[in-house]
Design an enzyme around this catalytic site. Structure first.
Site, PDB file in Angstrom:
ATOM      1  N   ASN A   1       0.832  -1.200   0.000  1.00 36.45           N
ATOM      2  CA  ASN A   1       0.000   0.000   0.000  1.00 36.45           C
ATOM      3  C   ASN A   1       0.862   1.243   0.000  1.00 36.45           C
ATOM      4  O   ASN A   1       1.844   1.338   0.733  1.00 36.45           O
ATOM      5  CB  ASN A   1      -0.942   0.003   1.208  1.00 36.45           C
ATOM      6  CG  ASN A   1      -1.916  -1.165   1.184  1.00 36.45           C
ATOM      7  OD1 ASN A   1      -1.869  -2.044   2.025  1.00 36.45           O
ATOM      8  ND2 ASN A   1      -2.790  -1.188   0.206  1.00 36.45           N
TER       9      ASN A   1
ATOM     10  N   ASP B   1      -7.083  -6.940   6.713  1.00 39.00           N
ATOM     11  CA  ASP B   1      -8.471  -6.568   7.007  1.00 39.00           C
ATOM     12  C   ASP B   1      -9.441  -6.933   5.896  1.00 39.00           C
ATOM     13  O   ASP B   1     -10.635  -6.640   5.995  1.00 39.00           O
ATOM     14  CB  ASP B   1      -8.574  -5.071   7.313  1.00 39.00           C
ATOM     15  CG  ASP B   1      -8.214  -4.184   6.127  1.00 39.00           C
ATOM     16  OD1 ASP B   1      -7.662  -4.706   5.129  1.00 39.00           O
ATOM     17  OD2 ASP B   1      -8.456  -2.961   6.193  1.00 39.00           O
TER      18      ASP B   1
ATOM     19  N   ASP C   1      -3.130  -0.320  11.407  1.00 42.22           N
ATOM     20  CA  ASP C   1      -3.198   0.997  10.765  1.00 42.22           C
ATOM     21  C   ASP C   1      -4.565   1.622  11.032  1.00 42.22           C
ATOM     22  O   ASP C   1      -5.111   2.357  10.213  1.00 42.22           O
ATOM     23  CB  ASP C   1      -2.928   0.891   9.259  1.00 42.22           C
ATOM     24  CG  ASP C   1      -2.669   2.245   8.598  1.00 42.22           C
ATOM     25  OD1 ASP C   1      -2.301   3.201   9.322  1.00 42.22           O
ATOM     26  OD2 ASP C   1      -2.840   2.361   7.368  1.00 42.22           O
TER      27      ASP C   1
ATOM     28  N   ALA D   1      -8.294   5.420   3.995  1.00 43.41           N
ATOM     29  CA  ALA D   1      -7.753   6.254   5.073  1.00 43.41           C
ATOM     30  C   ALA D   1      -7.555   5.398   6.322  1.00 43.41           C
ATOM     31  O   ALA D   1      -8.316   5.481   7.286  1.00 43.41           O
ATOM     32  CB  ALA D   1      -8.681   7.428   5.351  1.00 43.41           C
TER      33      ALA D   1
END
Length: 409
Positions: free
Chosen positions: A215, A244, A270, A305
């Site tokens: 990412n 996730d 995160d 985000a």
């Protein structure tokens, strides 16, 4: 069993390199006092449950509606408490890109909480990252990693700076990596537009972590392997992964584990403030995030985000979707990040003499049922009956965020 000794019997224990069925673990005070032995009257009966070491999260921005980047101690306490109730007994608090002076003020607050044992240190993610790969960071606040500015933030954390994420291709990048390595602070490659060669230079200069690998960095091309291949192939590098179901396809997780192995993977959340909460609008530093169906996106839709992940959910995904063994999952959730932080003598495995940081999960559903930190039940301890017919007084500590203050690090 002596009055000051607590013993858990009948559980599956995930120990370093092996799994013990119908095991026994004893706790005295804050520490694991022993493993093994015969169950005795008064032991808590954990048949049907699995005990793993408390999770260690290297990279988390908030939770419970609160953010570490707020610079407010009460918010940081709420965020830490939220993740603690999901099994994260050791947390590194991550900031997000902001003005240098604002980040320094945030670091000062977080360093006080590190001194109180609430968090295990500070991770600066930004502002020393690439505009081309900034993700959920405000582009106008990004800065080149001038070693003097990097040092200013490290100093603001008063000895509690654990990690700095930067883009090594930017001016000052390699010099900052060398400086961080000399200071004993982890230099992490992330939010980068670096190529393969420059990434190798960064590793040679002392970078040891890949911030959320795959990412916010170039993908793999057959003639331009980019940073991902360089970070995966070097045994000195620990790679962060966000498991996730949103950030990475399961096959990409398989690729990372197949290349690096569980001994070089640190599973992170995160997570931002929405972790442990519902859908809605949340701040992430100076930006606004909308969470819908558990997925956090900038309100303009331009970027993921962070996440709403908690590490108990990551464990379940490892076992049910990722096909990992108990030992592989625990290695990535606890052992590897503890070692990276220099805390392997205290946490990260179930071993005699280490802190009694435990997570208890249902052996069939993999649902979290109880958490212990430093020998104290944080939640769920009242559900376990002693092996005798008499039930103990409830041991659920509950309470507010102040319960997790514990000078340790």
């Amino acid at each position: 069993m002596t009055a000051d000794l607590l013993a858990l019997s009948g559980a599956r224990l995930v120990l370093p390199g092996r799994v013990v069925e119908n095991g026994r673990l004893s706790i005295r005070g804050r520490e694991i006092a022993g493993l093994g032995g015969t169950a005795t009257p008064g032991d808590l009966d954990l048949a049907g449950y699995t005990v793993v070491p408390g999770f260690v999260d290297l990279h988390v921005h908030g939770g419970g509606g609160a953010s570490y980047a707020s610079g407010i101690a009460e918010e940081a306490l709420r965020a830490a408490r939220t993740h603690l109730e999901h099994g994260t007994t050791t947390t590194v608090a991550s900031t997000v890109t902001g003005e240098i002076d604002d980040l320094a003020r945030q670091a000062a607050v977080l360093s006080e909480l590190a001194e109180d044992g609430v968090v295990a240190g500070v991770h600066f993610e930004g502002p020393f990252i690439s505009r081309n790969r900034c993700g959920a960071h405000r582009p106008d606040l990004l800065r080149d990693p001038d070693p003097a500015l990097v040092r200013k933030l490290v100093d603001a954390a008063r000895g509690h700076a654990r990690m700095v994420t930067l883009a090594p291709e930017l001016p000052g990048g390699l010099d900052s990596v060398r400086m961080l390595a000399d200071l004993g602070v982890i230099a992490a490659v992330g939010h980068t537009d670096s190529d393969y060669s420059r990434t190798l230079e960064a590793i040679g200069a002392g970078a040891t972590v890949a911030t959320h690998l795959f990412n916010a960095m170039p993908g793999i091309a057959h003639r331009a392997p980019g940073p991902i291949v360089a970070l995966l192939e070097d045994e000195r590098v620990t790679v962060e992964l966000i498991n996730d179901g949103v950030h990475l396809h399961p096959s990409v997780l398989d690729l990372a584990y197949g290349t690096a192995g569980a001994s070089r993977v640190a599973l992170i959340t995160d997570a931002m403030g929405a972790a442990g909460m519902g859908d809605g609008l949340y701040p992430l530093g100076p930006l606004q995030v909308e969470v819908k169906d558990g997925v956090a996106m900038l309100t303009d839709g331009s970027s993921i985000a962070g996440s709403t992940l908690t590490l108990d959910r990551a464990l379940r995904r490892c076992l049910t979707v990722g096909g990992l063994s108990w030992n592989q999952a625990v290695e990535s959730l606890s052992t590897v990040p503890a070692r990276l932080l220099g805390l392997a003598d205290k946490v990260g495995t179930l071993e005699t003499g280490k802190l009694a940081d435990l997570v208890v999960v249902d052996s069939t559903s993999y649902d979290l049922v109880a958490v212990m930190r430093r020998g104290q039940w944080i939640l769920g301890g009242d559900r376990f009956a002693p092996i005798t017919t008499a039930r103990p007084e409830p041991t659920h500590r509950g309470g507010g965020p102040e319960d997790i203050r514990d000078a340790q690090w």
